[in-house]
Write a protein that holds these residues in place. Structure first.
Motif, mmCIF file in Angstrom:
data_model
loop_
_atom_site.group_PDB
_atom_site.id
_atom_site.type_symbol
_atom_site.label_atom_id
_atom_site.label_comp_id
_atom_site.label_asym_id
_atom_site.label_seq_id
_atom_site.Cartn_x
_atom_site.Cartn_y
_atom_site.Cartn_z
ATOM 1 N N ALA A 138 19.444 -18.808 22.353
ATOM 2 C CA ALA A 138 19.948 -17.892 22.389
ATOM 3 C C ALA A 138 21.159 -17.334 21.910
ATOM 4 C CB ALA A 138 19.610 -16.861 22.362
ATOM 5 N N LEU A 139 21.545 -16.459 20.431
ATOM 6 C CA LEU A 139 22.760 -15.368 20.407
ATOM 7 C C LEU A 139 22.505 -14.480 21.545
ATOM 8 C CD1 LEU A 139 26.299 -16.123 18.905
ATOM 9 C CD2 LEU A 139 24.420 -14.958 17.250
ATOM 10 N N ARG A 140 24.569 -14.588 22.437
ATOM 11 C CA ARG A 140 24.169 -13.081 23.105
ATOM 12 C C ARG A 140 24.758 -11.790 22.809
ATOM 13 N NH1 ARG A 140 20.804 -14.841 27.041
ATOM 14 N NH2 ARG A 140 20.578 -17.037 27.733
ATOM 15 N N ASN A 141 24.161 -10.312 22.991
ATOM 16 C CA ASN A 141 25.556 -8.993 22.487
ATOM 17 C C ASN A 141 26.391 -9.596 23.277
ATOM 18 O OD1 ASN A 141 22.596 -8.324 22.024
ATOM 19 N ND2 ASN A 141 22.101 -6.903 23.863
ATOM 20 N N GLY A 142 27.603 -9.339 21.906
ATOM 21 C CA GLY A 142 28.605 -9.389 21.725
ATOM 22 C C GLY A 142 29.635 -10.560 21.519
ATOM 23 N N GLN A 143 28.159 -11.387 21.112
ATOM 24 C CA GLN A 143 28.811 -13.082 20.808
ATOM 25 C C GLN A 143 28.626 -13.111 19.194
ATOM 26 O OE1 GLN A 143 26.573 -16.180 22.951
ATOM 27 N NE2 GLN A 143 28.177 -15.947 24.827
ATOM 28 N N TRP A 144 29.147 -13.918 18.433
ATOM 29 C CA TRP A 144 29.169 -14.489 17.210
ATOM 30 C C TRP A 144 28.700 -15.813 16.980
ATOM 31 C CZ3 TRP A 144 29.973 -10.462 14.076
ATOM 32 C CH2 TRP A 144 30.254 -9.148 14.076
ATOM 33 N N ALA A 201 28.995 -16.164 6.672
ATOM 34 C CA ALA A 201 28.947 -14.876 6.949
ATOM 35 C C ALA A 201 28.902 -14.420 8.821
ATOM 36 C CB ALA A 201 27.390 -13.985 7.309
ATOM 37 N N LEU A 202 29.490 -13.663 8.995
ATOM 38 C CA LEU A 202 29.333 -14.034 10.774
ATOM 39 C C LEU A 202 28.578 -12.996 11.272
ATOM 40 C CD1 LEU A 202 33.524 -13.741 11.304
ATOM 41 C CD2 LEU A 202 31.964 -15.145 12.194
ATOM 42 N N VAL A 203 27.584 -13.314 12.456
ATOM 43 C CA VAL A 203 26.445 -12.426 12.319
ATOM 44 C C VAL A 203 26.630 -12.571 14.193
ATOM 45 C CG1 VAL A 203 25.142 -13.499 10.476
ATOM 46 C CG2 VAL A 203 24.975 -14.890 12.808
ATOM 47 N N SER A 204 25.924 -11.663 13.985
ATOM 48 C CA SER A 204 26.037 -10.958 15.592
ATOM 49 C C SER A 204 25.094 -10.025 16.388
ATOM 50 C CB SER A 204 27.393 -9.720 16.287
ATOM 51 O OG SER A 204 27.194 -9.944 17.782
ATOM 52 N N PRO A 205 24.020 -9.940 17.006
ATOM 53 C CA PRO A 205 22.981 -9.610 17.214
ATOM 54 C C PRO A 205 23.059 -8.212 17.962
ATOM 55 C CG PRO A 205 23.649 -11.302 19.819
ATOM 56 C CD PRO A 205 24.097 -11.158 18.685
ATOM 57 N N THR A 206 22.261 -6.833 17.723
ATOM 58 C CA THR A 206 22.730 -6.162 17.990
ATOM 59 C C THR A 206 21.405 -5.303 19.178
ATOM 60 O OG1 THR A 206 21.494 -4.937 16.256
ATOM 61 C CG2 THR A 206 23.903 -5.278 15.999
ATOM 62 N N GLY A 207 21.204 -6.204 18.604
ATOM 63 C CA GLY A 207 19.693 -5.279 20.410
ATOM 64 C C GLY A 207 19.595 -6.326 21.689
ATOM 65 N N PHE A 210 20.538 -7.955 13.978
ATOM 66 C CA PHE A 210 21.643 -9.128 14.211
ATOM 67 C C PHE A 210 22.677 -7.800 13.231
ATOM 68 C CE2 PHE A 210 18.746 -12.090 14.996
ATOM 69 C CZ PHE A 210 19.401 -13.149 15.499
ATOM 70 N N ARG A 211 23.908 -7.796 13.624
ATOM 71 C CA ARG A 211 24.702 -7.149 11.905
ATOM 72 C C ARG A 211 25.607 -8.588 11.417
ATOM 73 N NH1 ARG A 211 29.589 -5.163 15.897
ATOM 74 N NH2 ARG A 211 29.717 -6.551 17.604
ATOM 75 N N THR A 212 25.623 -8.177 10.281
ATOM 76 C CA THR A 212 27.008 -9.049 9.170
ATOM 77 C C THR A 212 28.600 -8.726 9.308
ATOM 78 O OG1 THR A 212 25.686 -8.372 7.681
ATOM 79 C CG2 THR A 212 24.534 -9.900 8.721
ATOM 80 N N ALA A 213 28.939 -9.939 9.072
ATOM 81 C CA ALA A 213 30.691 -9.511 9.041
ATOM 82 C C ALA A 213 31.162 -10.637 8.158
ATOM 83 C CB ALA A 213 31.226 -8.896 10.726
ATOM 84 N N SER A 270 31.798 -17.960 -1.163
ATOM 85 C CA SER A 270 32.388 -15.928 -0.854
ATOM 86 C C SER A 270 31.303 -15.363 0.374
ATOM 87 C CB SER A 270 31.676 -15.724 -2.536
ATOM 88 O OG SER A 270 29.979 -16.158 -2.449
ATOM 89 N N PHE A 271 31.535 -14.094 0.430
ATOM 90 C CA PHE A 271 30.537 -14.095 1.405
ATOM 91 C C PHE A 271 28.770 -13.997 0.662
ATOM 92 C CE2 PHE A 271 29.239 -9.271 3.829
ATOM 93 C CZ PHE A 271 29.060 -10.296 4.560
ATOM 94 N N TYR A 272 27.794 -14.091 2.474
ATOM 95 C CA TYR A 272 27.018 -13.684 2.285
ATOM 96 C C TYR A 272 26.500 -12.573 1.978
ATOM 97 C CZ TYR A 272 22.321 -15.517 1.637
ATOM 98 O OH TYR A 272 20.892 -15.780 1.305
ATOM 99 N N GLU A 273 25.894 -11.926 1.020
ATOM 100 C CA GLU A 273 25.980 -10.173 1.240
ATOM 101 C C GLU A 273 24.625 -10.268 1.064
ATOM 102 O OE1 GLU A 273 29.026 -8.057 -0.692
ATOM 103 O OE2 GLU A 273 29.340 -9.631 -1.562
ATOM 104 N N GLU A 274 23.424 -11.286 0.767
ATOM 105 C CA GLU A 274 21.866 -10.820 0.457
ATOM 106 C C GLU A 274 20.938 -10.562 1.590
ATOM 107 O OE1 GLU A 274 24.062 -13.402 -0.924
ATOM 108 O OE2 GLU A 274 23.402 -13.940 -2.469
ATOM 109 N N LYS A 275 20.357 -10.158 1.354
ATOM 110 C CA LYS A 275 19.809 -8.810 2.706
ATOM 111 C C LYS A 275 18.804 -10.131 3.009
ATOM 112 C CE LYS A 275 19.045 -4.542 0.317
ATOM 113 N NZ LYS A 275 18.434 -3.484 0.330
#
Length: 428
Positions: free
Chosen positions: A317-323, A344-350, A359-362, A400-405
């Motif tokens: 699992a991807l931990r909080n604070g990790q990407w 995209a770089l992704v990180s869990p928010t919950g 997840f948040r994306t960046a 390109s950056f993956y912007e799709e929902k």
């Protein structure tokens, strides 16, 4: 000048009397550094000598302390600490020092609000174990003889042999710990079977379970597949991470990654030749360093990730604070060029233990901003990295950056029951 620097090196106390006058001479410090290096093996540390070395190296970006064999760990710690706080040093050479120990390494490279290293060289220090590097939390380029040797040993041709255990480097905040790649065939990219009525992709079949063992994937696979690669055993600086991601995306835009072994090999090469600095003063120089203790898992069954405890897991699992770096490759023209690389770089928010993780994306710029919020000293480096990315990656037509929902649909499939999978594999 020769007489002056010889006198100062022979009697460092003299420097305290004449340094203020001598330092106005343009070639004083270069000549002094040369004299210090020439006599380094015979010099005995003292407070006056340490002060002299601080003054001599204060404006140097690269500081080589490898000739000073008589210095103990305490002496080196005092010198390095002063240069970090008051000097310009970004690269430090501590190679071939007989009095250097594992405990001394942690003392010299202690973490804190000091200048961040770009690189630390520890060549020909057999008494320094690789395991001691893992606990440093030093996000810089680490050059160690055994890291290089492990890389070469694993690449030697011959029969299969036991895997080298991965090294679990300390993971801090905002570190990219995983690479997840979705490689779609031309048929999958174009077929309506994998699309919803509105034309968006349907990720219902997304899975890491391969339908074959070895060889090329079937022409018409019934599942959309992803491949994962752990980065927790990789000491990546932010500079090498960003430039390595750029290499990986550019490489993938014209080369097809078809399995776990290929992904690990491409990722290894991409990060290993990442620029050691993106700044204008050295943007033409690339450094090559070991990316992983086990770069190509050719002997690994199902490409499991092998930890230092000897146990394995496919994807944790991807931990909080990790990407995690998510890469989606779409091929439009068979096995040749015209691959579209979305990232995209992704990180869990919950709560990572919750049944549904958000997840948040960046993109790269947003990711660098997130680091800069907690480390204001990073602002200058972040500007250089953004400029490098804009000039070298953003202008590439196929990247390109993956912007799709629907990225959240992908992430829910990738990380669904990741904890359960981990526990099941550890019990095996």
């Amino acid at each position: 000048m020769d007489k002056l620097v010889q006198t100062i090196v022979n009697d460092p106390e003299t420097a305290r009397k004449v340094a203020s006058e001598a330092e106005v001479l343009t070639d004083f410090y270069p000549r002094l550094r040369g004299e210090l290096n020439y006599h380094a093996k015979s010099l005995r540390p003292s407070p006056a000598l340490l002060d002299l070395l601080c003054a001599a190296f204060k404006d140097e970006l690269y500081v080589d302390l490898s000739p000073f064999h008589n210095f103990n760990c305490g002496d080196l710690s005092l010198l390095v600490s002063w240069l970090q706080e008051h000097g310009q040093m970004t690269r430090l050479n501590l190679s071939n020092l007989p009095n250097f120990t594992n405990e001394g390494l942690s003392l010299v490279l202690v973490s804190g609000p000091k200048r961040v290293f770009e690189a630390v060289y520890l060549i020909k220090n057999p008494q320094i174990s690789i395991q001691s590097l893992c606990a440093l939390g030093c996000a810089c380029h680490l050059y160690h003889s055994d890291l290089l040797r492990r890389f070469v040993d694993q690449e030697k041709s011959g029969s299969a042999r036991p895997l080298l255990l991965h090294l679990n480097f300390t993971i801090g905040e905002n570190v990219v710990t995983q690479l997840v790649c979705l490689c779609m065939t031309r048929q999958q990219t174009l077929a309506q079977t994998y699309r919803k009525p509105d034309g968006s992709m349907s990720w219902d079949t997304l899975s890491a379970d391969k339908e074959h063992l070895g060889g090329r994937p079937p022409v018409y696979p019934t599942k959309l597949l992803f491949t994962a690669c752990s980065l927790v055993h990789v000491p990546l600086s932010t500079t090498r991470l960003v430039t390595g991601i750029g290499n990986l995306l550019k490489w993938g835009s014209y080369a097809y990654v078809e399995d776990d072994w290929s992904l690990s090999r491409v990722a290894d090469s991409s990060f290993a030749i990442g620029s050691s600095s993106s700044s204008s003063r050295s943007n033409t120089a690339n450094g090559v360093e070991p990316f992983s203790a086990e770069p190509y898992p050719r002997n690994a069954k199902d490409s499991y990730i092998v930890g230092s405890d000897g146990k394995s897991a496919r994807l944790t699992a991807l931990r909080n604070g990790q990407w995690a770096l998510l890469v989606i490759e779409r091929r439009w023209n068979g096995w040749v060029a015209n691959h579209q690389m979305k990232h995209a770089l992704v990180s869990p928010t919950g709560d990572s233990q919750a049944t549904s993780i958000s997840f948040r994306t960046a993109d790269i710029s947003s990711y660098l901003d997130s680091i800069g919020e907690k480390d204001p000293t990073f602002a200058g480096q972040a500007r250089e990295l953004r400029k490098w990315w804009e000039q070298n990656v953003d202008e590439a037509e196929a990247i390109s950056f993956y912007e799709e929902k629907d990225i959240h649909d992908i992430l829910q499939k990738v990380y669904d029951h990741a904890e359960d999978t981990l526990g099941m594999n550890l019990r095996r």
